[in-house]
Design an enzyme around this catalytic site. Sequence first.
Site, PDB file in Angstrom:
ATOM      1  N   ASP A 164      60.652 -17.542  72.399  1.00  0.00           N
ATOM      2  CA  ASP A 164      59.752 -17.038  73.851  1.00  0.00           C
ATOM      3  C   ASP A 164      60.311 -17.886  75.002  1.00  0.00           C
ATOM      4  O   ASP A 164      60.897 -18.563  75.186  1.00  0.00           O
ATOM      5  CB  ASP A 164      58.161 -17.725  73.614  1.00  0.00           C
ATOM      6  CG  ASP A 164      57.335 -17.497  74.582  1.00  0.00           C
ATOM      7  OD1 ASP A 164      57.119 -16.407  74.948  1.00  0.00           O
ATOM      8  OD2 ASP A 164      56.648 -18.287  75.143  1.00  0.00           O
ATOM      9  N   GLY A 214      57.738 -20.791  69.600  1.00  0.00           N
ATOM     10  CA  GLY A 214      57.171 -20.372  70.765  1.00  0.00           C
ATOM     11  C   GLY A 214      55.913 -21.633  71.069  1.00  0.00           C
ATOM     12  O   GLY A 214      56.239 -22.688  70.483  1.00  0.00           O
ATOM     13  N   ASP A 215      54.939 -21.454  71.938  1.00  0.00           N
ATOM     14  CA  ASP A 215      54.288 -22.462  72.287  1.00  0.00           C
ATOM     15  C   ASP A 215      52.893 -22.168  72.487  1.00  0.00           C
ATOM     16  O   ASP A 215      51.902 -23.090  72.586  1.00  0.00           O
ATOM     17  CB  ASP A 215      54.735 -23.098  73.810  1.00  0.00           C
ATOM     18  CG  ASP A 215      54.432 -22.377  74.965  1.00  0.00           C
ATOM     19  OD1 ASP A 215      53.945 -22.808  75.878  1.00  0.00           O
ATOM     20  OD2 ASP A 215      54.699 -21.062  74.717  1.00  0.00           O
ATOM     21  N   GLY A 216      52.429 -20.815  72.514  1.00  0.00           N
ATOM     22  CA  GLY A 216      51.200 -20.317  73.076  1.00  0.00           C
ATOM     23  C   GLY A 216      50.464 -19.357  71.924  1.00  0.00           C
ATOM     24  O   GLY A 216      51.180 -19.012  71.251  1.00  0.00           O
ATOM     25  N   ALA A 218      51.514 -16.896  68.335  1.00  0.00           N
ATOM     26  CA  ALA A 218      50.849 -17.111  67.251  1.00  0.00           C
ATOM     27  C   ALA A 218      51.190 -15.967  66.147  1.00  0.00           C
ATOM     28  O   ALA A 218      51.970 -16.251  64.848  1.00  0.00           O
ATOM     29  CB  ALA A 218      49.391 -17.408  67.203  1.00  0.00           C
TER      30      ALA A 218
END
Length: 369
Positions: A53, A247-249, A253
């Site tokens: 991402d 990813g991070d957010g 997901a």
Amino acid sequence: MFFKQVVSCPCALGLATPTAILVGTSLGARQGLLVRGADVLERLANIDYIALDKTGTLTEGKPAVSGIASFMYEESEILQISAAVENTASHPIAKAIINKAKSLNISIPVTKRQLTEPGFGTLAEVDGRLVAVGSLEWVHERFQRQTDMSDILNLEQAVRQTSEGITPSGYSKTIVYVGREGEGIIGAIAISDSLRHDAEFTGRGSCNIAKAVGIENEFVKSSLTPQGKSGAISSLKDEGHRVAMVGDGINDAPSLALADVGIALQVEGQENAASNAASIILLGNKLSQVVDALELAQATMAKVYQNLSWAVAYNVIAIPIAAGVLLPQYDFAMTPSLSGGMMALSSIFVVTNSLLLQLHRSDGSRKSS
């Protein structure tokens, strides 16, 4: 037959995999890698494609407003209605717009009928009229009256010019559009985010950031919705690739859950939808830990294969000798004590070889230290 039973060592086969995995996961924890499940390292070691991402992963995830443009209204008015719409949103871009409005002491109106479509934008009623903030296509389609495309291109050029000189190279630039009921698109806001200092460790998956970290344009898929990201992961898997997603957010997901291995950066020490869906959580919130995880997985599986090779080879050789295969020609037979000792040493070898994994130190850790 008794000697064969004593010298045989099925426990070495049983210990080969779990001891290496146990040492590998504990070593990962010391490196800030939370590994969820004994099979995760095995899957990660076989990965041949990594999807990354951009916002909050390749970049710092701390975007800021770098430019505002409108041909009809003051910048402050565009910022005011945008902040009102984004006031309840949690996306980093929304926070950037709100922070900019607050820094200029702009009052933020109360909104009604709030609607958010992840990956597209946010819609709300401001002072009796609907206002949309988000991607060009999404905002453009929200209203019956649509802005001429030539005006939109001029607006985009204007907002890029206002942000030039404010954002040096190594920054990601995203443009969000502002539309209002009865008018169509009325403004644009440039959002800039700096490249993570350790993004270079990712090697090779918007284009300014891609160029900075060495990712070729053919591997870049920009402006993807959460569904688009999941579709990209599915396409790679259908082509036979084993895919890891970083990813991070919340928008990441679904892709993290779909990938063979989902890797989430832990933001501000808090769990979120990304970390709940991921197989590995980078507790240090460092992109270079992706390299650490890959190297640890490969080193762990190398130990597993070494242990299995030893255990199989030991039993293949030791059991025939205990059965007396050397007795007729060499007059050699195992004693009970020798058989028992060899069996114990076989298990000790497997455990010791696994413990040697603790000496492993990844290249990513050496470079970042």
